[in-house]
Design a protein around this motif. Structure first.
Motif, PDB file in Angstrom:
ATOM      1  N   ASP A 193      23.718  63.527  50.036  1.00  0.00           N
ATOM      2  CA  ASP A 193      22.941  63.062  48.871  1.00  0.00           C
ATOM      3  C   ASP A 193      23.864  62.411  47.854  1.00  0.00           C
ATOM      4  O   ASP A 193      24.916  62.958  47.516  1.00  0.00           O
ATOM      5  N   ASP A 194      23.423  61.259  47.329  1.00  0.00           N
ATOM      6  CA  ASP A 194      24.186  60.589  46.281  1.00  0.00           C
ATOM      7  C   ASP A 194      23.744  61.165  44.929  1.00  0.00           C
ATOM      8  O   ASP A 194      22.570  61.476  44.738  1.00  0.00           O
ATOM      9  N   LEU A 195      24.672  61.292  43.983  1.00  0.00           N
ATOM     10  CA  LEU A 195      24.295  61.847  42.681  1.00  0.00           C
ATOM     11  C   LEU A 195      23.486  60.859  41.850  1.00  0.00           C
ATOM     12  O   LEU A 195      22.723  61.243  40.973  1.00  0.00           O
ATOM     13  N   GLY A 196      23.685  59.551  42.098  1.00  0.00           N
ATOM     14  CA  GLY A 196      22.945  58.529  41.333  1.00  0.00           C
ATOM     15  C   GLY A 196      23.643  58.132  40.044  1.00  0.00           C
ATOM     16  O   GLY A 196      23.001  57.954  39.008  1.00  0.00           O
ATOM     17  N   LEU A 197      24.966  58.021  40.127  1.00  0.00           N
ATOM     18  CA  LEU A 197      25.732  57.628  38.939  1.00  0.00           C
ATOM     19  C   LEU A 197      26.427  56.287  39.152  1.00  0.00           C
ATOM     20  O   LEU A 197      26.836  55.968  40.261  1.00  0.00           O
ATOM     21  N   GLU A 198      26.535  55.508  38.063  1.00  0.00           N
ATOM     22  CA  GLU A 198      27.361  54.294  38.109  1.00  0.00           C
ATOM     23  C   GLU A 198      28.432  54.400  37.037  1.00  0.00           C
ATOM     24  O   GLU A 198      28.212  54.995  35.987  1.00  0.00           O
ATOM     25  N   PHE A 199      29.590  53.813  37.334  1.00  0.00           N
ATOM     26  CA  PHE A 199      30.747  53.983  36.448  1.00  0.00           C
ATOM     27  C   PHE A 199      31.199  52.647  35.869  1.00  0.00           C
ATOM     28  O   PHE A 199      30.938  51.585  36.448  1.00  0.00           O
ATOM     29  N   GLU A 200      31.933  52.715  34.753  1.00  0.00           N
ATOM     30  CA  GLU A 200      32.354  51.457  34.106  1.00  0.00           C
ATOM     31  C   GLU A 200      33.399  50.724  34.945  1.00  0.00           C
ATOM     32  O   GLU A 200      33.571  49.516  34.814  1.00  0.00           O
ATOM     33  N   THR A 201      34.089  51.426  35.804  1.00  0.00           N
ATOM     34  CA  THR A 201      35.075  50.800  36.688  1.00  0.00           C
ATOM     35  C   THR A 201      35.144  51.592  37.990  1.00  0.00           C
ATOM     36  O   THR A 201      34.781  52.769  38.020  1.00  0.00           O
ATOM     37  N   ALA A 202      35.615  50.924  39.043  1.00  0.00           N
ATOM     38  CA  ALA A 202      35.778  51.626  40.316  1.00  0.00           C
ATOM     39  C   ALA A 202      37.141  52.311  40.384  1.00  0.00           C
ATOM     40  O   ALA A 202      37.401  53.115  41.264  1.00  0.00           O
ATOM     41  N   LEU A 203      38.028  51.960  39.458  1.00  0.00           N
ATOM     42  CA  LEU A 203      39.408  52.459  39.494  1.00  0.00           C
ATOM     43  C   LEU A 203      39.684  53.287  38.250  1.00  0.00           C
ATOM     44  O   LEU A 203      39.822  52.739  37.163  1.00  0.00           O
ATOM     45  N   PHE A 204      39.739  54.616  38.401  1.00  0.00           N
ATOM     46  CA  PHE A 204      39.896  55.471  37.225  1.00  0.00           C
ATOM     47  C   PHE A 204      41.366  55.602  36.822  1.00  0.00           C
ATOM     48  O   PHE A 204      41.671  56.141  35.774  1.00  0.00           O
ATOM     49  N   ASP A 205      42.260  55.131  37.673  1.00  0.00           N
ATOM     50  CA  ASP A 205      43.695  55.200  37.348  1.00  0.00           C
ATOM     51  C   ASP A 205      44.271  53.809  37.102  1.00  0.00           C
ATOM     52  O   ASP A 205      45.486  53.623  37.116  1.00  0.00           O
ATOM     53  N   GLY A 206      43.422  52.817  36.902  1.00  0.00           N
ATOM     54  CA  GLY A 206      43.904  51.464  36.588  1.00  0.00           C
ATOM     55  C   GLY A 206      44.070  50.603  37.827  1.00  0.00           C
ATOM     56  O   GLY A 206      44.092  51.093  38.963  1.00  0.00           O
ATOM     57  N   LEU A 207      44.221  49.305  37.574  1.00  0.00           N
ATOM     58  CA  LEU A 207      44.289  48.302  38.636  1.00  0.00           C
ATOM     59  C   LEU A 207      45.709  48.195  39.193  1.00  0.00           C
ATOM     60  O   LEU A 207      46.672  48.202  38.431  1.00  0.00           O
ATOM     61  N   ILE A 208      45.821  48.086  40.530  1.00  0.00           N
ATOM     62  CA  ILE A 208      47.141  47.806  41.110  1.00  0.00           C
ATOM     63  C   ILE A 208      47.320  46.293  41.061  1.00  0.00           C
ATOM     64  O   ILE A 208      46.531  45.540  41.631  1.00  0.00           O
ATOM     65  N   GLN A 209      48.342  45.863  40.334  1.00  0.00           N
ATOM     66  CA  GLN A 209      48.497  44.420  40.120  1.00  0.00           C
ATOM     67  C   GLN A 209      49.398  43.791  41.166  1.00  0.00           C
ATOM     68  O   GLN A 209      50.160  44.467  41.863  1.00  0.00           O
ATOM     69  N   CYS A 210      49.301  42.486  41.218  1.00  0.00           N
ATOM     70  CA  CYS A 210      49.988  41.709  42.250  1.00  0.00           C
ATOM     71  C   CYS A 210      51.462  41.486  41.878  1.00  0.00           C
ATOM     72  O   CYS A 210      51.797  41.349  40.704  1.00  0.00           O
ATOM     73  N   ASN A 211      52.314  41.475  42.906  1.00  0.00           N
ATOM     74  CA  ASN A 211      53.744  41.237  42.653  1.00  0.00           C
ATOM     75  C   ASN A 211      54.209  39.924  43.308  1.00  0.00           C
ATOM     76  O   ASN A 211      55.373  39.757  43.610  1.00  0.00           O
ATOM     77  N   ASN A 212      53.247  39.023  43.552  1.00  0.00           N
ATOM     78  CA  ASN A 212      53.594  37.727  44.157  1.00  0.00           C
ATOM     79  C   ASN A 212      53.567  36.631  43.087  1.00  0.00           C
ATOM     80  O   ASN A 212      53.105  36.850  41.971  1.00  0.00           O
ATOM     81  N   ARG A 213      53.989  35.452  43.480  1.00  0.00           N
ATOM     82  CA  ARG A 213      53.925  34.302  42.554  1.00  0.00           C
ATOM     83  C   ARG A 213      53.443  33.068  43.330  1.00  0.00           C
ATOM     84  O   ARG A 213      54.126  32.050  43.393  1.00  0.00           O
ATOM     85  N   CYS A 214      52.279  33.186  43.937  1.00  0.00           N
ATOM     86  CA  CYS A 214      51.756  32.076  44.743  1.00  0.00           C
ATOM     87  C   CYS A 214      51.555  30.842  43.860  1.00  0.00           C
ATOM     88  O   CYS A 214      50.911  30.954  42.808  1.00  0.00           O
TER      89      CYS A 214
END
Ligand code: SF4
Length: 443
Positions: free
Chosen positions: A72-93
Motif C-alpha cells: 500500500d502506498d501512503l499517498g504522499l508527495e514531497f517537495e523534492t525526490a532527493l532529501f540529501d541534495g543533488l549530486i552534481q556533475c563533475n564534467n565540462r562538456c
C-alpha cells in the motif's frame, strides 16, 4: 546532510489523509531509518508496520504507527525526490545546455545534475563519472535498473575529450559492470560533428551493440541526438553545428547499422532522434519502426507517436461541427511540415479554424527550433499585434516541468498579458482536442 522529507501534497482518500498528515509536515525517519531520497522512502514503506517520526510545520515531533498491506502506498508527495541534495556533475562538456543559457538567471537554472537517483526515478541521463564506491554498491544492492547513461563515445580518448574528464575513459568497464550484474542501461549519444561522428560513431554503436545480446541486455537501446547550440555558448568551444548534409550523412550511416542490428537482434536497437530528419528535410520513419518507444523522452519517435495518438483520439472525439471559433497553435518551425496532417484534420471540423504559428527562436539564436525550446520572449516578439483568435494552444513541452513558466523564466500569465489573449496549455492529444471543441470560457 539528510533533511526531513517535506510533504507538499496528501492525496485524498489515502492512508496518509486518514492518519491526518497535512502538507508542510516532514518525515524524519521510517522504522528508525532516515530516507535519503524517494528510493529509500519507497523501500522503507514496503512494510506492513511503519513507525514514523514526523515533524509538523510548527517544529513539533510526532511518533505515528501505521499498519497497512505491504504494497500500500501512503499517498504522499514531497517537495523534492532527493532529501540529501543533488549530486552534481563533475564534467565540462562543451555542449552543455546549462552553459549555453544567458547569464543572470535564477541560480537553480545553472545547477548541473548528474544524479543516478534522478536517472532511475525519472529517466534523466547521467555520465557515471562521479559515482563513489558506496553509490555503485547501492545501485547493485537496490537493483536500480535501468539507468539512462550519456555515453557519447566509447573510445576513451574521444569520451574524455567530450566530457573533459579523465574519469570518462572508464565507460566500457562500467558497462561490463552492469552486464555482470544483470543490470540495464539505455544509452544516449549527443553527436558533435568533427568529434564523435564518422568512424567514432560507428565504433561506439558497435561497442554498445556488443552489450545487447543476452536475456537481460546490459545496453537495452541507444538514441543518437544532434548537438544543440545556442547563441550564448562559450566562444571557441570547438563545436560545429549540425548541417543538413551532416544530418543526411548520419541518417544514412545509422540506417545501415540499424539494418544489421535488426537481423542480429530482431530489434532496431539504435534510434535517431526526430530532429535529424527535421534538419535533413527527410520523412520521418514510420511509426512501427519505434517498437515500444524505449527512447521517447529523447525525442525519438515522439512526432509519429503524437500523430498516431491524435488520429486515434480525433476519430473518437472530433465532432463534424462546432460553434465558430479560431485558435492559434504555436509550435517550433522544425515540426511545421510533420504536423500538417493534424492541422488539416482539425480544420475539417465545420466552425473550427486552427492556424499554426511555426516559430524559430531568436532568444536562443536558432533558425530551426523544436517546440520544446520556444520561450516566452519568442512568443511575445513574434506574435505581438497578430489576430490570435480565441487564444493560443500552447504545448506544455515549452514549459518547465510542473510550472507555468517558460525556459527563459517568463510566465504564461506574462505572455498572455502582453499578447492580450488567452493561453491554453495543452499537455497531450486529448487535452488538445478537447480544448478545440469545448465551450470557450473568457477569463
Ligand atoms: S554531464 Fe551534462 S550537466 Fe554535466 S557538463 Fe556534461 S552536459 Fe553539462
Amino acid at each position: 546532510m539528510i533533511r526531513p522529507a517535506r510533504i507538499t501534497q496528501v492525496l485524498p482518500d489515502s492512508i496518509a489523509a486518514e492518519v491526518g498528515f497535512t502538507s508542510g509536515d516532514a518525515i524524519v525517519s521510517i522504522n528508525g531509518s532516515q530516507p535519503r531520497d524517494l528510493i529509500d522512502y519507497q523501500f522503507l514503506c514496503a512494510d506492513e508496520i511503519l513507525e514514523l517520526e514526523v515533524l509538523d510545520e510548527a517544529g513539533k515531533t510526532h511518533h505515528i504507527e501505521i499498519e497497512k498491506d505491504y504494497d500500500d502506498d501512503l499517498g504522499l508527495e514531497f517537495e523534492t525526490a532527493l532529501f540529501d541534495g543533488l549530486i552534481q556533475c563533475n564534467n565540462r562538456c562543451p555542449f552543455c545546455f546549462i552553459d549555453q543559457q544567458p547569464p543572470g538567471k535564477r541560480e537553480s537554472l545553472y545547477l548541473k545534475d548528474d544524479d543516478y537517483r534522478l536517472s532511475f526515478l525519472y529517466g534523466s541521463y547521467l555520465t557515471l563519472t562521479n559515482l563513489t564506491e558506496k553509490e555503485w554498491q547501492r545501485i547493485e544492492q537496490m537493483r536500480l535498473s535501468p539507468l539512462y547513461v550519456s555515453v557519447h563515445a566509447t573510445e576513451p580518448e574521444v569520451r574524455t575529450r567530450l566530457l573533459k574528464n579523465p574519469r570518462a575513459a572508464q565507460i566500457l568497464s562500467q558497462l561490463e559492470w552492469f552486464q555482470s550484474r544483470r543490470l540495464q542501461i539505455h544509452a544516449q549519444i549527443v553527436l558533435c560533428p568533427g568529434i564523435n561522428d564518422g568512424i567514432h560513431l560507428e565504433q561506439s554503436l558497435r561497442d554498445l551493440a556488443s552489450f545487447h545480446p543476452g536475456e537481460v541486455p546490459a545496453v537495452a537501446s541507444v538514441a543518437v541526438v544532434p548537438v544543440g547550440l545556442t547563441k550564448f555558448r562559450p566562444q571557441e568551444d570547438e563545436l560545429i553545428p549540425v548541417t543538413r548534409e551532416k544530418a543526411r550523412e548520419v541518417i544514412s550511416q545509422v540506417r545501415s547499422l540499424q539494418e544489421e542490428f535488426r537481423q542480429k537482434f530482431y530489434s532496431t536497437f539504435v534510434w535517431l532522434a526526430d530532429e535529424w530528419f527535421l534538419i535533413a528535410g527527410e520523412d520521418l520513419p514510420c511509426e512501427s519502426e519505434y517498437e515500444d518507444y524505449p527512447q521517447i523522452d529523447n525525442g525519438v519517435g515522439s512526432i509519429q507517436l503524437f500523430i498516431k495518438q491524435f488520429i486515434d483520439v480525433a476519430n473518437q472525439l472530433l465532432p463534424a461541427k462546432v460553434p465558430p471559433r479560431k485558435f492559434t497553435w504555436v509550435v517550433g518551425n522544425a515540426v511545421e511540415r510533420a504536423f500538417q496532417p493534424i492541422l488539416q484534420r482539425l480544420n475539417q471540423v465545420s466552425g473550427l479554424e486552427v492556424g499554426m504559428c511555426a516559430l524559430s527562436s531568436d532568444y536562443w539564436g536558432q533558425s530551426i527550433t523544436v517546440t520544446g525550446l520556444l520561450t516566452g520572449h519568442d512568443l511575445i516578439t513574434k506574435l505581438k499585434g497578430q489576430n490570435l483568435g480565441a487564444g493560443i494552444l500552447l504545448p506544455t513541452v515549452m514549459l518547465k516541468h510542473g510550472e507555468l513558466v517558460f525556459l527563459d523564466d517568463i510566465s504564461v500569465a506574462q505572455v498572455s498579458h502582453q499578447l492580450h489573449t488567452q493561453i491554453f496549455p495543452i499537455a497531450g492529444v486529448e487535452e488538445f482536442i478537447k480544448t478545440c471543441i469545448s465551450p470557450i470560457v473568457v477569463s
